[in-house]
Motif scaffolding. Structure first.
Motif, PDB file in Angstrom:
ATOM      1  N   GLN A   1     -16.754  19.713 101.741  1.00 29.60           N
ATOM      2  CA  GLN A   1     -15.474  20.429 101.703  1.00 29.60           C
ATOM      3  C   GLN A   1     -15.336  21.422 102.854  1.00 29.60           C
ATOM      4  O   GLN A   1     -14.439  22.260 102.849  1.00 29.60           O
ATOM      5  N   GLY A   2     -16.253  21.357 103.811  1.00 33.95           N
ATOM      6  CA  GLY A   2     -16.223  22.292 104.931  1.00 33.95           C
ATOM      7  C   GLY A   2     -16.471  23.712 104.459  1.00 33.95           C
ATOM      8  O   GLY A   2     -17.448  23.978 103.762  1.00 33.95           O
ATOM      9  N   PHE A   3     -15.569  24.636 104.788  1.00 33.39           N
ATOM     10  CA  PHE A   3     -15.734  26.048 104.469  1.00 33.39           C
ATOM     11  C   PHE A   3     -15.033  26.451 103.167  1.00 33.39           C
ATOM     12  O   PHE A   3     -15.025  27.599 102.778  1.00 33.39           O
ATOM     13  N   LYS A   4     -14.440  25.485 102.483  1.00 28.00           N
ATOM     14  CA  LYS A   4     -13.782  25.787 101.199  1.00 28.00           C
ATOM     15  C   LYS A   4     -14.853  26.225 100.193  1.00 28.00           C
ATOM     16  O   LYS A   4     -15.894  25.589 100.049  1.00 28.00           O
ATOM     17  N   LEU A   5     -14.601  27.314  99.480  1.00 24.24           N
ATOM     18  CA  LEU A   5     -15.553  27.828  98.496  1.00 24.24           C
ATOM     19  C   LEU A   5     -15.838  26.762  97.447  1.00 24.24           C
ATOM     20  O   LEU A   5     -14.927  26.244  96.807  1.00 24.24           O
ATOM     21  N   SER A   6     -17.113  26.412  97.297  1.00 25.94           N
ATOM     22  CA  SER A   6     -17.512  25.356  96.370  1.00 25.94           C
ATOM     23  C   SER A   6     -18.754  25.775  95.609  1.00 25.94           C
ATOM     24  O   SER A   6     -19.704  26.289  96.196  1.00 25.94           O
ATOM     25  N   CYS A   7     -18.751  25.548  94.308  1.00 27.16           N
ATOM     26  CA  CYS A   7     -19.938  25.772  93.483  1.00 27.16           C
ATOM     27  C   CYS A   7     -20.567  24.409  93.226  1.00 27.16           C
ATOM     28  O   CYS A   7     -19.888  23.482  92.789  1.00 27.16           O
ATOM     29  N   HIS A   8     -21.848  24.277  93.500  1.00 31.17           N
ATOM     30  CA  HIS A   8     -22.554  23.012  93.342  1.00 31.17           C
ATOM     31  C   HIS A   8     -23.355  23.063  92.040  1.00 31.17           C
ATOM     32  O   HIS A   8     -24.463  23.595  92.002  1.00 31.17           O
ATOM     33  N   GLU A   9     -22.759  22.519  90.998  1.00 30.05           N
ATOM     34  CA  GLU A   9     -23.375  22.593  89.671  1.00 30.05           C
ATOM     35  C   GLU A   9     -24.764  21.978  89.636  1.00 30.05           C
ATOM     36  O   GLU A   9     -25.629  22.430  88.897  1.00 30.05           O
ATOM     37  N   SER A  10     -25.008  20.974  90.467  1.00 31.66           N
ATOM     38  CA  SER A  10     -26.325  20.336  90.485  1.00 31.66           C
ATOM     39  C   SER A  10     -27.412  21.290  90.967  1.00 31.66           C
ATOM     40  O   SER A  10     -28.589  21.082  90.704  1.00 31.66           O
ATOM     41  N   ARG A  11     -27.033  22.353  91.664  1.00 30.95           N
ATOM     42  CA  ARG A  11     -28.004  23.322  92.182  1.00 30.95           C
ATOM     43  C   ARG A  11     -28.266  24.490  91.227  1.00 30.95           C
ATOM     44  O   ARG A  11     -29.220  25.235  91.415  1.00 30.95           O
ATOM     45  N   LEU A  12     -27.434  24.658  90.217  1.00 31.35           N
ATOM     46  CA  LEU A  12     -27.520  25.848  89.368  1.00 31.35           C
ATOM     47  C   LEU A  12     -28.838  25.957  88.598  1.00 31.35           C
ATOM     48  O   LEU A  12     -29.347  27.042  88.375  1.00 31.35           O
ATOM     49  N   ARG A  13     -29.418  24.861  88.213  1.00 34.95           N
ATOM     50  CA  ARG A  13     -30.647  24.899  87.409  1.00 34.95           C
ATOM     51  C   ARG A  13     -31.913  24.803  88.257  1.00 34.95           C
ATOM     52  O   ARG A  13     -33.018  24.811  87.718  1.00 34.95           O
ATOM     53  N   GLN A  14     -31.791  24.712  89.559  1.00 38.99           N
ATOM     54  CA  GLN A  14     -32.968  24.565  90.422  1.00 38.99           C
ATOM     55  C   GLN A  14     -34.051  25.616  90.177  1.00 38.99           C
ATOM     56  O   GLN A  14     -35.227  25.258  90.083  1.00 38.99           O
ATOM     57  N   PRO A  15     -33.723  26.897  90.055  1.00 34.89           N
ATOM     58  CA  PRO A  15     -34.785  27.881  89.811  1.00 34.89           C
ATOM     59  C   PRO A  15     -35.518  27.658  88.492  1.00 34.89           C
ATOM     60  O   PRO A  15     -36.691  28.008  88.360  1.00 34.89           O
ATOM     61  N   MET A  16     -34.854  27.057  87.518  1.00 30.03           N
ATOM     62  CA  MET A  16     -35.478  26.813  86.219  1.00 30.03           C
ATOM     63  C   MET A  16     -36.570  25.745  86.299  1.00 30.03           C
ATOM     64  O   MET A  16     -37.411  25.650  85.418  1.00 30.03           O
ATOM     65  N   ASN A  17     -36.543  24.948  87.345  1.00 27.24           N
ATOM     66  CA  ASN A  17     -37.523  23.878  87.513  1.00 27.24           C
ATOM     67  C   ASN A  17     -38.822  24.356  88.164  1.00 27.24           C
ATOM     68  O   ASN A  17     -39.767  23.591  88.274  1.00 27.24           O
ATOM     69  N   ARG A  18     -38.862  25.596  88.589  1.00 30.85           N
ATOM     70  CA  ARG A  18     -40.059  26.143  89.231  1.00 30.85           C
ATOM     71  C   ARG A  18     -41.094  26.485  88.169  1.00 30.85           C
ATOM     72  O   ARG A  18     -40.774  27.035  87.130  1.00 30.85           O
ATOM     73  N   LYS A  19     -42.345  26.187  88.451  1.00 34.27           N
ATOM     74  CA  LYS A  19     -43.415  26.462  87.486  1.00 34.27           C
ATOM     75  C   LYS A  19     -44.022  27.855  87.689  1.00 34.27           C
ATOM     76  O   LYS A  19     -44.470  28.494  86.758  1.00 34.27           O
TER      77      LYS A  19
END
Length: 73
Positions: free
Chosen positions: A49-67
């Motif tokens: 989307q270029g510079f349009k503000l976008s929230c990437h839901e697939s990235r939201l849980r990434q920190p939860m996957n850290r051990k």
């Protein structure tokens, strides 16, 4: 999520959003907008989307996957 960072006071960087909404005259010469256009042209995931503000839901849980606990920026 970057697997490591060269920023001396953090271990990882995490960006669940990309882009921005221009809100002031200082935004006229925004370096991040230029960079977003470059990343979009390169086909970098998250910049479709270029510079349009976008929230990437697939990235939201990434920190939860850290051990192990980390300092994430």
């Amino acid at each position: 999520m970057a697997t490591q960072s060269t920023i001396e006071w953090t271990e990882l960087t995490w960006n669940p959003t990309t882009g921005c909404t221009k809100v002031s005259p200082g935004c006229k010469n925004c370096y991040a907008e230029v960079m977003a256009r470059r990343l979009e042209a390169m086909g970098t995931p998250g910049y479709e989307q270029g510079f349009k503000l976008s929230c990437h839901e697939s990235r939201l849980r990434q920190p939860m996957n850290r051990k192990n606990p980390l300092f994430i920026l």
